[in-house]
Design a protein around this motif. Structure first.
Motif, mmCIF file in Angstrom:
data_model
loop_
_atom_site.group_PDB
_atom_site.id
_atom_site.type_symbol
_atom_site.label_atom_id
_atom_site.label_comp_id
_atom_site.label_asym_id
_atom_site.label_seq_id
_atom_site.Cartn_x
_atom_site.Cartn_y
_atom_site.Cartn_z
ATOM 1 N N ILE A 41 -43.178 -22.021 1.999
ATOM 2 C CA ILE A 41 -42.396 -23.160 1.533
ATOM 3 C C ILE A 41 -41.270 -22.642 0.652
ATOM 4 O O ILE A 41 -41.346 -21.523 0.125
ATOM 5 N N LEU A 42 -40.224 -23.446 0.545
ATOM 6 C CA LEU A 42 -39.092 -23.081 -0.311
ATOM 7 C C LEU A 42 -39.323 -23.664 -1.695
ATOM 8 O O LEU A 42 -39.724 -24.819 -1.831
ATOM 9 N N VAL A 43 -39.074 -22.867 -2.706
ATOM 10 C CA VAL A 43 -39.180 -23.330 -4.093
ATOM 11 C C VAL A 43 -37.805 -23.194 -4.727
ATOM 12 O O VAL A 43 -37.250 -22.096 -4.785
ATOM 13 N N GLU A 44 -37.246 -24.315 -5.169
ATOM 14 C CA GLU A 44 -35.915 -24.292 -5.784
ATOM 15 C C GLU A 44 -35.980 -24.856 -7.188
ATOM 16 O O GLU A 44 -36.756 -25.772 -7.479
ATOM 17 N N LYS A 45 -35.151 -24.293 -8.060
ATOM 18 C CA LYS A 45 -35.091 -24.746 -9.447
ATOM 19 C C LYS A 45 -33.814 -25.545 -9.653
ATOM 20 O O LYS A 45 -32.717 -25.071 -9.359
ATOM 21 N N HIS A 87 -28.363 -32.461 -8.355
ATOM 22 C CA HIS A 87 -27.949 -31.155 -8.881
ATOM 23 C C HIS A 87 -26.562 -30.780 -8.360
ATOM 24 O O HIS A 87 -25.719 -30.280 -9.111
ATOM 25 N N GLU A 88 -26.308 -31.023 -7.059
ATOM 26 C CA GLU A 88 -25.016 -30.680 -6.462
ATOM 27 C C GLU A 88 -23.872 -31.456 -7.112
ATOM 28 O O GLU A 88 -22.748 -30.969 -7.201
ATOM 29 N N LEU A 89 -24.162 -32.675 -7.561
ATOM 30 C CA LEU A 89 -23.142 -33.501 -8.204
ATOM 31 C C LEU A 89 -22.961 -33.141 -9.679
ATOM 32 O O LEU A 89 -22.098 -33.699 -10.353
ATOM 33 N N GLY A 90 -23.780 -32.225 -10.181
ATOM 34 C CA GLY A 90 -23.664 -31.809 -11.574
ATOM 35 C C GLY A 90 -24.288 -32.772 -12.552
ATOM 36 O O GLY A 90 -23.919 -32.798 -13.737
ATOM 37 N N LEU A 91 -25.265 -33.562 -12.081
ATOM 38 C CA LEU A 91 -25.911 -34.549 -12.937
ATOM 39 C C LEU A 91 -27.195 -33.979 -13.523
ATOM 40 O O LEU A 91 -27.960 -33.297 -12.833
ATOM 41 N N SER A 92 -27.446 -34.273 -14.793
ATOM 42 C CA SER A 92 -28.624 -33.743 -15.471
ATOM 43 C C SER A 92 -29.874 -34.553 -15.162
ATOM 44 O O SER A 92 -30.975 -34.010 -15.079
ATOM 45 N N ASN A 93 -29.699 -35.867 -15.004
ATOM 46 C CA ASN A 93 -30.851 -36.732 -14.793
ATOM 47 C C ASN A 93 -30.408 -38.091 -14.247
ATOM 48 O O ASN A 93 -29.214 -38.338 -14.065
ATOM 49 N N VAL A 94 -31.373 -38.958 -14.003
ATOM 50 C CA VAL A 94 -31.101 -40.271 -13.426
ATOM 51 C C VAL A 94 -30.265 -41.134 -14.365
ATOM 52 O O VAL A 94 -29.385 -41.878 -13.937
ATOM 53 N N THR A 95 -30.523 -41.024 -15.662
ATOM 54 C CA THR A 95 -29.771 -41.821 -16.637
ATOM 55 C C THR A 95 -28.275 -41.540 -16.536
ATOM 56 O O THR A 95 -27.440 -42.447 -16.589
ATOM 57 N N GLU A 96 -27.933 -40.276 -16.368
ATOM 58 C CA GLU A 96 -26.526 -39.898 -16.240
ATOM 59 C C GLU A 96 -25.919 -40.496 -14.972
ATOM 60 O O GLU A 96 -24.782 -40.979 -14.974
ATOM 61 N N ALA A 97 -26.684 -40.476 -13.875
ATOM 62 C CA ALA A 97 -26.203 -41.060 -12.619
ATOM 63 C C ALA A 97 -25.923 -42.549 -12.781
ATOM 64 O O ALA A 97 -24.903 -43.062 -12.295
ATOM 65 N N LEU A 98 -26.796 -43.259 -13.469
ATOM 66 C CA LEU A 98 -26.595 -44.691 -13.682
ATOM 67 C C LEU A 98 -25.358 -44.957 -14.543
ATOM 68 O O LEU A 98 -24.635 -45.929 -14.316
ATOM 69 N N VAL A 129 -38.655 -27.829 -7.352
ATOM 70 C CA VAL A 129 -38.813 -28.649 -6.156
ATOM 71 C C VAL A 129 -39.385 -27.790 -5.046
ATOM 72 O O VAL A 129 -38.881 -26.695 -4.765
ATOM 73 N N LEU A 130 -40.461 -28.283 -4.394
ATOM 74 C CA LEU A 130 -41.076 -27.602 -3.268
ATOM 75 C C LEU A 130 -40.590 -28.256 -1.983
ATOM 76 O O LEU A 130 -40.689 -29.478 -1.833
ATOM 77 N N ILE A 131 -40.090 -27.445 -1.043
ATOM 78 C CA ILE A 131 -39.506 -27.987 0.184
ATOM 79 C C ILE A 131 -40.122 -27.295 1.392
ATOM 80 O O ILE A 131 -40.019 -26.069 1.520
ATOM 81 N N PRO A 132 -40.772 -28.047 2.291
ATOM 82 C CA PRO A 132 -41.273 -27.432 3.532
ATOM 83 C C PRO A 132 -40.107 -26.859 4.334
ATOM 84 O O PRO A 132 -39.039 -27.473 4.408
ATOM 85 N N PRO A 133 -40.238 -25.687 4.922
ATOM 86 C CA PRO A 133 -39.104 -25.038 5.596
ATOM 87 C C PRO A 133 -38.621 -25.780 6.832
ATOM 88 O O PRO A 133 -37.501 -25.562 7.274
ATOM 89 N N ASN A 134 -39.449 -26.654 7.409
ATOM 90 C CA ASN A 134 -39.046 -27.358 8.628
ATOM 91 C C ASN A 134 -38.373 -28.689 8.347
ATOM 92 O O ASN A 134 -38.080 -29.455 9.262
ATOM 93 N N VAL A 135 -38.121 -28.958 7.067
ATOM 94 C CA VAL A 135 -37.483 -30.240 6.722
ATOM 95 C C VAL A 135 -35.989 -30.164 7.034
ATOM 96 O O VAL A 135 -35.291 -29.255 6.570
ATOM 97 N N GLU A 136 -35.484 -31.111 7.821
ATOM 98 C CA GLU A 136 -34.064 -31.177 8.150
ATOM 99 C C GLU A 136 -33.400 -32.243 7.300
ATOM 100 O O GLU A 136 -34.060 -33.146 6.797
ATOM 101 N N PRO A 137 -32.069 -32.141 7.102
ATOM 102 C CA PRO A 137 -31.373 -33.170 6.342
ATOM 103 C C PRO A 137 -31.664 -34.554 6.907
ATOM 104 O O PRO A 137 -31.654 -34.762 8.124
ATOM 105 N N ALA A 138 -31.954 -35.483 6.035
ATOM 106 C CA ALA A 138 -32.338 -36.830 6.470
ATOM 107 C C ALA A 138 -31.184 -37.527 7.179
ATOM 108 O O ALA A 138 -30.048 -37.488 6.716
#
Length: 345
Positions: free
Chosen positions: A37-41, A202-213, A47-56
């Motif tokens: 599995i892929l482990v990303e920080k 993370h790609e958008l540079g947001l720290s958390n959900v509160t910031e997104a809102l 975040v744990l990501i199964p390797p066979n997961v494709e973009p939704a």
């Protein structure tokens, strides 16, 4: 299935740690013993990501029946777009009057208002839209800055319109509203997707959900300010120019634009002090506008139609100030969301 499990971290060897995963979780994503599995920080999250997961590729089917208008269909498509759907399939009832024209009007409105969306399949009573927008091509803050520039140019033109009465300027303001809507809708989609996927956050540079809102509120306020610039333009057109009160109101719209740009600058610099200044100045400014309305506009010896229009335009000026205030308040929330230490002085 339970979405959260508390698991103990165990040490193995001198430099590695392990955790166990619930069997039902492993089965649901079709993992088996020996798989990787892929482990990303992302920030302070793992975040744990199964390797066979494709973009939704989220798909939605929208069915349209007789008796609705084009704007209703568009609002449904817009809702799907903002929510994060990639494939939007629209099926039109065959009994809709003038079906070909109806579908053409829907497609044209979607093209004008929504960036990054294309028709990929079409029959005489169906359309399939695909969203091709790549959030990495236009980072969130760049999209916010672009929307800011559009809205500010609309305000500057509204000031010139009130001073000169040039109706060509008014029509230009109205036309530019479509561009403001496009960027607003794109930003809303990016932020909705960030709430669904921590990788996008993370790609958008947001720290958390509160910031997104908070960014969502800022984008909405920018779009509402653009709407009030359009309201001013339409009201000037309705009366063919403010002959007596235009220059007076223009002076206050200048101050409005200054507050607005100061609020946006506080976002770019994440300046708590500047945001607080906007909040304090807005309160005083709104009180001044109330005084101008009752003691200058209402009692002025001018045509009743112009007096009514001037009152409505002053209301837009006041609302623009309050939306700028809302932007400043959101900046304070973003500032706090990014740190666990804050000096208030």
């Amino acid at each position: 299935m339970i979405g959260i499990e508390k698991r103990r971290v165990q040490r193995t060897g001198s430099s590695s740690y392990i955790i166990t995963l619930p069997k039902e979780w492993v089965d649901s994503v079709k993992l088996k013993s020996g798989d990787y599995i892929l482990v990303e920080k992302f920030g302070d999250k793992l975040v744990l990501i199964p390797p066979n997961v494709e973009p939704a590729q989220l798909r939605i089917n929208i069915r349209v029946y007789p008796g609705v208008d084009v704007s209703q269909v568009f609002r449904s498509i817009l809702g799907a777009y903002i929510t994060g759907y990639n494939i939007i399939n629209v099926v039109f009832d065959k009994n809709i009057p003038e079906l070909a024209k109806f579908i053409s009007d829907v497609k044209n409105l979607v093209r004008i208002k929504l960036p990054g969306i294309e028709v990929v399949e079409e029959t005489y009573n169906t359309i399939t839209f695909k969203v091709l927008l790549n959030i990495q091509e236009i980072p969130l803050i760049n999209a916010i800055k672009r929307l800011h520039l559009i809205v500010n140019s609309m305000l500057q033109d509204a000031i010139e319109l009130l001073k000169t009465g040039d109706l060509n300027i008014a029509h230009g303001i109205i036309q530019r509203d479509d561009e403001a809507d496009r960027f607003h809708h794109m930003i809303a989609r990016e932020l909705s997707m960030a709430l669904l996927d921590i990788k996008i956050q993370h790609e958008l540079g947001l720290s958390n959900v509160t910031e997104a809102l908070s960014y969502r509120i800022i984008a909405r306020n920018l779009e509402r300010i653009a709407d009030h610039a359009v309201n001013i333009a339409k009201r000037v057109i309705a009366i063919q120019g403010l002959r007596n009160s235009g220059p007076l109101i223009a002076d206050y719209l200048v101050k409005d634009a200054e507050l607005f740009n100061k609020a946006m600058n506080s976002l770019y610099t994440l300046s708590r002090r500047e945001a607080e200044e906007v909040i304090n100045q807005t309160k005083q400014f709104v009180e001044t506008l109330e005084d101008i309305l009752y003691n200058k506009i209402v009692v002025a010896p001018i045509d009743i139609k112009e007096k009514v229009i001037a009152t409505l335009i002053l209301d837009s000026v006041k609302r623009i100030a309050r939306y700028s205030n809302g932007i400043a308040e959101s900046v304070l929330n973003i500032k706090i969301a990014k740190t666990n230490e804050l000096d208030v002085k």
